[in-house]
Write a protein that holds these residues in place. Structure first.
Motif, PDB file in Angstrom:
ATOM      1  N   HIS A  80       0.858  -1.172   0.000  1.00 56.52           N
ATOM      2  CA  HIS A  80       0.000   0.000   0.000  1.00 56.52           C
ATOM      3  C   HIS A  80       0.900   1.230   0.000  1.00 56.52           C
ATOM      4  CE1 HIS A  80       0.903   0.473   4.314  1.00 56.52           C
ATOM      5  NE2 HIS A  80       0.780  -0.848   4.371  1.00 56.52           N
ATOM      6  N   ALA A  81       0.341   2.351  -0.405  1.00 50.59           N
ATOM      7  CA  ALA A  81       1.166   3.559  -0.488  1.00 50.59           C
ATOM      8  C   ALA A  81       0.315   4.814  -0.419  1.00 50.59           C
ATOM      9  CB  ALA A  81       1.975   3.551  -1.789  1.00 50.59           C
ATOM     10  N   TYR A  82       0.852   5.833   0.208  1.00 55.34           N
ATOM     11  CA  TYR A  82       0.235   7.152   0.238  1.00 55.34           C
ATOM     12  C   TYR A  82       0.391   7.781  -1.144  1.00 55.34           C
ATOM     13  CZ  TYR A  82      -0.498  12.080   1.450  1.00 55.34           C
ATOM     14  OH  TYR A  82      -0.955  13.362   1.502  1.00 55.34           O
ATOM     15  N   ILE A  83      -0.688   8.378  -1.646  1.00 49.75           N
ATOM     16  CA  ILE A  83      -0.650   9.015  -2.965  1.00 49.75           C
ATOM     17  C   ILE A  83      -0.884  10.514  -2.777  1.00 49.75           C
ATOM     18  CG2 ILE A  83      -1.642   9.072  -5.282  1.00 49.75           C
ATOM     19  CD1 ILE A  83      -0.292   6.383  -4.523  1.00 49.75           C
ATOM     20  N   SER A  84       0.139  11.300  -3.036  1.00 48.93           N
ATOM     21  CA  SER A  84       0.053  12.744  -2.856  1.00 48.93           C
ATOM     22  C   SER A  84      -0.724  13.376  -4.010  1.00 48.93           C
ATOM     23  CB  SER A  84       1.455  13.350  -2.801  1.00 48.93           C
ATOM     24  OG  SER A  84       1.380  14.766  -2.829  1.00 48.93           O
ATOM     25  N   SER A  85      -1.629  14.282  -3.674  1.00 47.58           N
ATOM     26  CA  SER A  85      -2.396  14.959  -4.728  1.00 47.58           C
ATOM     27  C   SER A  85      -1.540  15.967  -5.494  1.00 47.58           C
ATOM     28  CB  SER A  85      -3.619  15.653  -4.126  1.00 47.58           C
ATOM     29  OG  SER A  85      -3.237  16.554  -3.102  1.00 47.58           O
ATOM     30  N   SER A  86      -0.314  16.209  -5.033  1.00 52.80           N
ATOM     31  CA  SER A  86       0.593  17.094  -5.773  1.00 52.80           C
ATOM     32  C   SER A  86       1.054  16.430  -7.073  1.00 52.80           C
ATOM     33  CB  SER A  86       1.813  17.446  -4.911  1.00 52.80           C
ATOM     34  OG  SER A  86       2.609  16.292  -4.664  1.00 52.80           O
ATOM     35  N   TRP A  87       0.766  15.149  -7.218  1.00 52.71           N
ATOM     36  CA  TRP A  87       1.148  14.421  -8.437  1.00 52.71           C
ATOM     37  C   TRP A  87       0.088  14.494  -9.520  1.00 52.71           C
ATOM     38  CZ3 TRP A  87       2.487   9.454  -5.189  1.00 52.71           C
ATOM     39  CH2 TRP A  87       3.580   9.731  -4.356  1.00 52.71           C
ATOM     40  N   TYR A  88      -1.047  15.142  -9.230  1.00 51.45           N
ATOM     41  CA  TYR A  88      -2.152  15.224 -10.176  1.00 51.45           C
ATOM     42  C   TYR A  88      -2.077  16.503 -11.007  1.00 51.45           C
ATOM     43  CZ  TYR A  88      -4.335  11.770  -6.989  1.00 51.45           C
ATOM     44  OH  TYR A  88      -4.611  10.673  -6.205  1.00 51.45           O
ATOM     45  N   GLU A  89      -2.715  16.466 -12.170  1.00 56.66           N
ATOM     46  CA  GLU A  89      -2.790  17.655 -13.034  1.00 56.66           C
ATOM     47  C   GLU A  89      -3.705  18.719 -12.429  1.00 56.66           C
ATOM     48  OE1 GLU A  89      -2.403  17.073 -17.679  1.00 56.66           O
ATOM     49  OE2 GLU A  89      -3.944  15.727 -16.880  1.00 56.66           O
ATOM     50  N   VAL A  90      -4.830  18.274 -11.872  1.00 53.54           N
ATOM     51  CA  VAL A  90      -5.839  19.183 -11.338  1.00 53.54           C
ATOM     52  C   VAL A  90      -5.858  19.069  -9.813  1.00 53.54           C
ATOM     53  CG1 VAL A  90      -8.295  19.761 -11.351  1.00 53.54           C
ATOM     54  CG2 VAL A  90      -7.204  18.907 -13.436  1.00 53.54           C
ATOM     55  N   GLU A  91      -6.146  20.159  -9.128  1.00 49.45           N
ATOM     56  CA  GLU A  91      -6.166  20.154  -7.666  1.00 49.45           C
ATOM     57  C   GLU A  91      -7.142  19.099  -7.139  1.00 49.45           C
ATOM     58  OE1 GLU A  91      -6.397  23.256  -3.934  1.00 49.45           O
ATOM     59  OE2 GLU A  91      -7.439  23.755  -5.788  1.00 49.45           O
ATOM     60  N   GLU A  92      -6.671  18.265  -6.243  1.00 51.57           N
ATOM     61  CA  GLU A  92      -7.433  17.150  -5.671  1.00 51.57           C
ATOM     62  C   GLU A  92      -6.949  16.911  -4.261  1.00 51.57           C
ATOM     63  OE1 GLU A  92      -9.764  15.191  -5.471  1.00 51.57           O
ATOM     64  OE2 GLU A  92     -10.542  14.746  -7.452  1.00 51.57           O
ATOM     65  N   VAL A  93      -7.641  16.037  -3.544  1.00 46.67           N
ATOM     66  CA  VAL A  93      -7.185  15.640  -2.216  1.00 46.67           C
ATOM     67  C   VAL A  93      -6.317  14.386  -2.346  1.00 46.67           C
ATOM     68  CG1 VAL A  93      -9.156  16.629  -1.019  1.00 46.67           C
ATOM     69  CG2 VAL A  93      -9.282  14.281  -1.874  1.00 46.67           C
ATOM     70  N   PRO A  94      -5.432  14.146  -1.385  1.00 45.08           N
ATOM     71  CA  PRO A  94      -4.594  12.942  -1.431  1.00 45.08           C
ATOM     72  C   PRO A  94      -5.410  11.695  -1.109  1.00 45.08           C
ATOM     73  CG  PRO A  94      -4.212  14.123   0.604  1.00 45.08           C
ATOM     74  CD  PRO A  94      -5.096  14.995  -0.224  1.00 45.08           C
ATOM     75  N   THR A  95      -4.805  10.536  -1.318  1.00 39.71           N
ATOM     76  CA  THR A  95      -5.494   9.275  -1.031  1.00 39.71           C
ATOM     77  C   THR A  95      -4.468   8.212  -0.680  1.00 39.71           C
ATOM     78  OG1 THR A  95      -7.188   7.741  -1.848  1.00 39.71           O
ATOM     79  CG2 THR A  95      -5.507   8.434  -3.424  1.00 39.71           C
TER      80      THR A  95
END
Length: 207
Positions: A80-95
């Motif tokens: 499992h892994a933390y997914i930072s929303s800074s990796w997305y094109e559009v502003e989102e929350v992390p997951t």
């Protein structure tokens, strides 16, 4: 387990995950209180059914909840892994991405020759590929008989499998590639394993 449609794991993949990651959490209920034990299992398929065999310490109070009339739960988890929303094109929350299998079934206690056979099978699974592996017939019979007095064996017939593969399937190809690239920078084994799983699922993106 709540599993949105696009995160549902294929049944055969779920069974294979159980076989390849057999260290599970056994959850039962004693009255109103849940009990849990972490333990290795031997998973087998037989005549269209799936069984898990294992054992717990004789002193473990959970042994009293291994009743054919009560349902038990086995929880299997992979990387499992933390997914930072800074990796997305559009502003989102992390997951958080993860693989997990919840297997429900009924348990019965096994003993005598049936327990010996189950322990022999487990040793075959974990020891046969090792140099000088310790198989059943390499141990002193008196030692084995003595050790068996300290455990309670069980077999669980699995009747329902709920499996989730929440691995960013809902993200765009651009986000998906970005997530994999960021995870592959990590020194954490779990994060690189998540990246490997994601690469395998969308091979066409990484040619």
């Amino acid at each position: 387990m709540y599993i949105p449609k696009y995160y549902r794991m294929d049944h055969n993949e779920a069974v294979q995950m159980m076989k390849s990651n057999p260290f599970a959490l056994l959850v039962t209920v004693d009255g109103e209180r849940p009990l849990a034990t972490h333990l290795p299992l031997d998973i087998r398929e037989e005549e269209g059914k799936i069984f898990a065999t294992g054992h717990i310490a004789y002193g473990n109070r959970q042994k009293k909840t291994l009743d054919p009339h009560r349902e038990v739960l086995l929880i299997f988890q992979r990387p499992h892994a933390y997914i930072s929303s800074s990796w997305y094109e559009v502003e989102e929350v992390p997951t958080w991405d993860y693989l997990a299998v919840h297997a429900y079934g009924t348990a019965r206690v096994i003993s005598g020759d049936e327990l010996r056979s189950a322990l022999d099978s487990m040793l075959q699974h974990y020891e046969s590929h090792r140099e000088n592996g310790r198989l059943w017939d390499t141990f002193d019979p008196e030692l084995l008989e003595s050790e068996m007095k300290g455990i309670v064996g069980f077999e669980i017939e699995i009747t329902d499998i709920q499996a989730a593969a929440k691995m960013s399937q809902n993200r765009s190809d651009t986000d998906y590639k970005s997530i994999v690239a960021e995870l592959e920078k990590s020194n954490e084994q779990g994060e690189t394993q998540v990246a490997r799983w994601m690469r395998e699922k969308r091979k066409e993106l990484f040619k």
